[in-house]
Scaffold this active site. Structure first.
Site, PDB file in Angstrom:
ATOM      1  N   LYS A 213       0.828  -1.358  -0.358  1.00 58.03           N
ATOM      2  CA  LYS A 213      -0.017  -0.159  -0.446  1.00 58.03           C
ATOM      3  C   LYS A 213       0.720   1.643   0.441  1.00 58.03           C
ATOM      4  O   LYS A 213       0.862   2.133  -0.934  1.00 58.03           O
ATOM      5  CB  LYS A 213      -0.696  -0.328   1.479  1.00 58.03           C
ATOM      6  CG  LYS A 213      -1.496   1.096   1.208  1.00 58.03           C
ATOM      7  CD  LYS A 213      -3.170   1.368   2.589  1.00 58.03           C
ATOM      8  CE  LYS A 213      -3.336   2.765   2.227  1.00 58.03           C
ATOM      9  NZ  LYS A 213      -4.673   2.336   3.676  1.00 58.03           N
ATOM     10  N   GLU A 219      10.515  -4.621   4.265  1.00 62.32           N
ATOM     11  CA  GLU A 219      11.148  -6.433   4.639  1.00 62.32           C
ATOM     12  C   GLU A 219       9.998  -6.264   3.064  1.00 62.32           C
ATOM     13  O   GLU A 219      10.898  -6.619   1.803  1.00 62.32           O
ATOM     14  CB  GLU A 219       9.986  -6.590   5.149  1.00 62.32           C
ATOM     15  CG  GLU A 219      10.067  -6.436   6.668  1.00 62.32           C
ATOM     16  CD  GLU A 219       9.047  -6.207   7.322  1.00 62.32           C
ATOM     17  OE1 GLU A 219       8.848  -4.533   7.221  1.00 62.32           O
ATOM     18  OE2 GLU A 219       8.790  -6.131   8.355  1.00 62.32           O
ATOM     19  N   GLY A 273      -5.229  -2.265   4.827  1.00 65.56           N
ATOM     20  CA  GLY A 273      -4.075  -2.676   4.367  1.00 65.56           C
ATOM     21  C   GLY A 273      -4.847  -3.949   4.527  1.00 65.56           C
ATOM     22  O   GLY A 273      -4.730  -5.393   4.029  1.00 65.56           O
ATOM     23  N   ARG A 274      -5.638  -4.301   5.911  1.00 65.15           N
ATOM     24  CA  ARG A 274      -5.808  -5.594   6.295  1.00 65.15           C
ATOM     25  C   ARG A 274      -7.504  -5.970   5.801  1.00 65.15           C
ATOM     26  O   ARG A 274      -7.792  -6.721   5.943  1.00 65.15           O
ATOM     27  CB  ARG A 274      -5.597  -5.928   7.504  1.00 65.15           C
ATOM     28  CG  ARG A 274      -6.350  -4.414   8.436  1.00 65.15           C
ATOM     29  CD  ARG A 274      -6.067  -4.765   9.235  1.00 65.15           C
ATOM     30  NE  ARG A 274      -6.519  -3.523  11.166  1.00 65.15           N
ATOM     31  CZ  ARG A 274      -5.835  -2.522  11.066  1.00 65.15           C
ATOM     32  NH1 ARG A 274      -4.811  -2.159  10.650  1.00 65.15           N
ATOM     33  NH2 ARG A 274      -6.767  -1.178  11.556  1.00 65.15           N
ATOM     34  N   GLU A 360      -5.355  -6.384  14.833  1.00 69.19           N
ATOM     35  CA  GLU A 360      -4.873  -5.046  14.478  1.00 69.19           C
ATOM     36  C   GLU A 360      -6.014  -4.567  14.664  1.00 69.19           C
ATOM     37  O   GLU A 360      -5.537  -2.406  14.400  1.00 69.19           O
ATOM     38  CB  GLU A 360      -3.953  -4.882  12.700  1.00 69.19           C
ATOM     39  CG  GLU A 360      -2.418  -3.847  12.975  1.00 69.19           C
ATOM     40  CD  GLU A 360      -2.510  -3.820  11.826  1.00 69.19           C
ATOM     41  OE1 GLU A 360      -3.269  -3.466  10.543  1.00 69.19           O
ATOM     42  OE2 GLU A 360      -0.746  -4.562  11.424  1.00 69.19           O
ATOM     43  N   HIS A 391      -6.178 -32.530  17.944  1.00 64.19           N
ATOM     44  CA  HIS A 391      -5.149 -33.383  18.350  1.00 64.19           C
ATOM     45  C   HIS A 391      -3.593 -32.328  18.876  1.00 64.19           C
ATOM     46  O   HIS A 391      -2.593 -33.092  18.609  1.00 64.19           O
ATOM     47  CB  HIS A 391      -4.753 -34.042  16.955  1.00 64.19           C
ATOM     48  CG  HIS A 391      -5.597 -35.413  17.034  1.00 64.19           C
ATOM     49  ND1 HIS A 391      -5.371 -36.342  17.162  1.00 64.19           N
ATOM     50  CD2 HIS A 391      -6.290 -34.966  16.352  1.00 64.19           C
ATOM     51  CE1 HIS A 391      -6.762 -36.923  17.053  1.00 64.19           C
ATOM     52  NE2 HIS A 391      -7.250 -36.403  15.667  1.00 64.19           N
ATOM     53  N   LYS A 516       8.946  -0.782  14.038  1.00 63.32           N
ATOM     54  CA  LYS A 516       9.243   0.236  13.051  1.00 63.32           C
ATOM     55  C   LYS A 516      10.835   0.661  13.503  1.00 63.32           C
ATOM     56  O   LYS A 516      11.745   0.641  12.488  1.00 63.32           O
ATOM     57  CB  LYS A 516       8.858   0.384  11.950  1.00 63.32           C
ATOM     58  CG  LYS A 516       7.450  -0.885  11.613  1.00 63.32           C
ATOM     59  CD  LYS A 516       6.961   0.005  10.871  1.00 63.32           C
ATOM     60  CE  LYS A 516       5.470  -0.962  10.225  1.00 63.32           C
ATOM     61  NZ  LYS A 516       4.621  -0.108   8.893  1.00 63.32           N
TER      62      LYS A 516
HETATM   63  O1  LIG Z   1       0.860  -3.059   2.479  1.00 61.93           O
HETATM   64  P1  LIG Z   1       2.759  -1.836   3.623  1.00 61.93           P
HETATM   65  O2  LIG Z   1       1.874  -0.632   3.085  1.00 61.93           O
HETATM   66  O3  LIG Z   1       3.872  -2.913   2.969  1.00 61.93           O
HETATM   67  O4  LIG Z   1       1.712  -2.851   4.988  1.00 61.93           O
HETATM   68  C1  LIG Z   1       2.580  -3.739   4.858  1.00 61.93           C
HETATM   69  C2  LIG Z   1       1.805  -3.725   6.130  1.00 61.93           C
HETATM   70  O5  LIG Z   1       2.282  -3.199   6.326  1.00 61.93           O
HETATM   71  C3  LIG Z   1       2.469  -2.151   8.296  1.00 61.93           C
HETATM   72  O6  LIG Z   1       3.338  -2.457   8.983  1.00 61.93           O
HETATM   73  C4  LIG Z   1       0.539  -3.194   9.162  1.00 61.93           C
HETATM   74  O7  LIG Z   1       1.064  -3.401  10.302  1.00 61.93           O
HETATM   75  C5  LIG Z   1       0.207  -3.612   8.463  1.00 61.93           C
HETATM   76  O8  LIG Z   1      -1.517  -2.737   8.356  1.00 61.93           O
HETATM   77  C6  LIG Z   1       0.257  -3.372   6.698  1.00 61.93           C
HETATM   78  O9  LIG Z   1      -0.498  -4.340   6.183  1.00 61.93           O
END
Ligand SMILES: O=P(O)(O)OC[C@H]1O[C@H](O)[C@H](O)[C@@H](O)[C@@H]1O
Length: 568
Positions: A213, A219, A273-274, A360, A391, A516
């Site tokens: 996004k 990462e 994002g989620r 989240e 199990h 972060k």
């Molecule tokens: O889609 P991006 O901007 O790469 O974000 C990826 C993810 O990282 C963030 O730290 C949030 O915790 C998430 O809500 C998000 O989906």
């Protein structure tokens, strides 16, 4: 929007607090004996049956919860969401993931602008692009068709698409559409995940989709640079434009990275994002794998539940009831966790996805106005498919802590198996457990029952099940793309309902920022220590010791190495 008072200061909240006492002496065994009560606790919509009769709740409890919904202005809040109000106040954004699955002729506005045409422009672009890739009209740098896709992304740019992909993989229709193709997900910045993803794939026939996004997530961007190197070292730098595309709200950064803006698929800051699996985040990789028509059915299923959520009265509204019951369990009965237990291996990645959507969204300590909450919000979500979980961790759920469970069953298996001579077919065997577990939790087993079975005295306490452990059952007619969309939308809206009742902002995630920024400080230190041999500075004793140990033990790592990629 008027600033709401804390829900815990309202009469319905107080009333529910007091009501907990009314239920103290009532066992689920007794509640389950009342057929009228149980009948009133079943709701059906569009092929889905919700049975919440095994909640520790009476008809009176549900009435009181509906009054709580009224006190929290739930209907109004749902309305505000669907009408593009900026309900994500800390980011000044509207929350319109429902627009992502609206039909072409729907009108859903944000700031007075109908966003549905923009949504369909991107969907049409995905359809066109995915068909060209799938048909071989779009080829890689050496003229070969791109049969494999690696989607790079993390969090909301990963978990939802992975859940849907895992669920579709065994659907007969979807699997028919993806013969000879592979879709993989590279999420973790751990180089092992790079190794796993590229193993067995050839850059010549692979398309990389960078999904982010913000297009700034550390990462994802490192993984994107890593796979860009994987492609350009094999095929030359010019190959990148043929082998890498992007999904993002930040198109300038996509271009800066070196991806042709023509090959970028947009979404918008009104998609969290989620909540983004129905945007290009999920639709592009899934369409590349299964074809757009399958993914369109997934969107239609989500839309069906959106309509139900928006227009059905609260007492028959599946996401509303689920959300209210979760609030009841967390805030009044004091159960902090929830187990999500799909009796379908295809839903293997559902709990991890909902874990992010829920934790989240609702893992917050202050109200939407910034007031510290005098009650806990959010819950600890976890889960595994049944019967595997039985199990593993079910022991604790049966005789240890009380954890409300969601049992999710499917009437028609994606892949039925019948064996001659077996008393039931394989899906019936699975579903026998789906039907049995909720009763085992609700009824338990008394020492009297055990005595009748001649269980020895010393084992009685160990073999006794107290029961009275709540669960609910959701029965899906099948697990097609459409049903998968329905399930997703039910849970997304349930989480929103919980947040609306608790009076929090379910659509921001400031809590992920601190870790972060501290990682940035460590990254700088590692660089300075490796390249310039600078001493470790600015960390506490513990972190300094750990960093020293790590750097000493890896002193042979070159400070300025050439690019090296995994070789397995
Ligand atoms: O889609 P991006 O901007 O790469 O974000 C990826 C993810 O990282 C963030 O730290 C949030 O915790 C998430 O809500 C998000 O989906």
């Amino acid at each position: 929007m008027a600033s709401p008072a804390l829900i815990s200061r309202t009469h319905p909240w107080e009333d529910l607090k007091a009501h907990v006492e009314d239920l103290k002496g009532t066992h689920l065994r007794d509640l389950m004996g009342d057929a009228d009560r149980c009948r009133s606790m079943m709701v059906e919509f569009d092929g889905i049956l919700l049975d919440y009769s095994r909640q520790r709740a009476t008809v009176d409890t549900v009435d009181k919860l509906l009054k709580l919904a009224e006190a929290a202005s739930l209907k109004e809040k749902i309305h505000h969401m669907f009408h593009g109000e900026r309900i994500n106040t800390t980011e000044n954004r509207s929350v319109l993931h429902v627009a992502l699955r609206a039909p072409r002729d729907a009108v859903i506005s944000s700031d007075g602008k109908n966003v549905v045409p923009d949504v369909w422009d991107v969907l049409d672009k995905i359809k066109d692009f995915s068909e060209r890739v799938r048909s071989g009209a779009w080829v890689g740098a050496t003229g070969k068709a791109l049969k494999d896709v690696i989607a790079i992304g993390i969090g909301g740019s990963f978990l939802g698409p992975l859940f849907v992909h895992t669920a579709l993989q065994t659907d007969p229709e979807a699997s028919e559409h993806c013969r000879g193709r592979q879709l993989r997900f590279l999420a973790n910045v751990d180089p092992i995940d790079v190794a796993r993803n590229i193993t067995g794939l050839c850059p010549e026939t692979t398309l990389v989709v960078v999904v982010s996004k913000t297009f700034t997530t550390a990462e994802t961007m490192l993984n994107a640079r890593t796979l860009r190197e994987w492609i350009s070292s094999a095929l030359g730098p010019d190959a990148v434009s043929k082998h890498m595309v992007a999904v993002s709200t930040n198109l300038p950064l996509v271009e800066k990275f070196g991806i042709d803006p023509k090959n970028a698929f947009a979404f918008w800051d009104w998609v969290g994002g989620r909540y983004s699996v129905c945007s290009a985040v999920g639709v592009l990789p899934l369409s590349l794998q299964y074809g757009f028509s399958i993914v369109e059915n997934f969107l239609k299923g989500a839309y069906s539940i959106d309509q139900h959520f928006y227009s059905t009265s609260l007492e028959k509204n599946i996401p509303v009831l689920l959300g209210l019951l979760s609030v009841w369990n967390v805030s009044f009965l004091g159960y902090p966790a929830r187990a999500i237990l799909p009796y379908s291996q295809a839903l293997e990645k559902f709990a991890p996805h909902i874990q992010q959507v829920s934790m989240e969204s609702n893992g917050k300590g202050v109200s939407i106005d910034g007031e510290p909450l005098p009650y806990e919000a959010g819950e600890i979500d976890f889960g595994e498919p049944g019967t595997n979980g039985q199990h593993s961790f079910y022991q604790l759920i049966h005789q240890g802590r009380v954890i409300p469970c969601d049992f999710i069953g499917v009437v028609k298996s994606q892949q039925p198996v019948y064996l001659k001579g077996e008393i039931v077919n394989n899906h019936d065997e699975l579903m026998s457990n789906f039907f049995a577990q909720p009763d085992a939790l609700a009824y338990g087993k008394t020492s009297e029952q055990l005595r009748k079975e001649n269980v020895s005295q010393n084992l009685l306490p160990h073999k006794t099940f107290t029961g009275n452990r709540p669960s609910l059952s959701i029965l899906l007619p099948a697990l097609t793309a459409y049903n998968i969309g329905q399930l997703l939308s039910i849970y997304e809206h349930r989480v929103a309902v919980q947040g609306f009742i608790w009076g929090i902002n379910s659509f921001d995630q400031w809590g992920v920022e601190l870790g972060k920024s501290l990682a940035t400080q460590v990254r700088k230190q590692l660089h300075a220590s490796r390249v310039k041999r600078e001493p470790i500075e600015g960390f506490n004793y513990s972190t300094t010791t750990l960093l020293t140990k790590y750097l000493e033990a890896t002193s042979d790592v070159p400070a300025d190495p050439p690019s090296i990629l995994p070789k397995i």
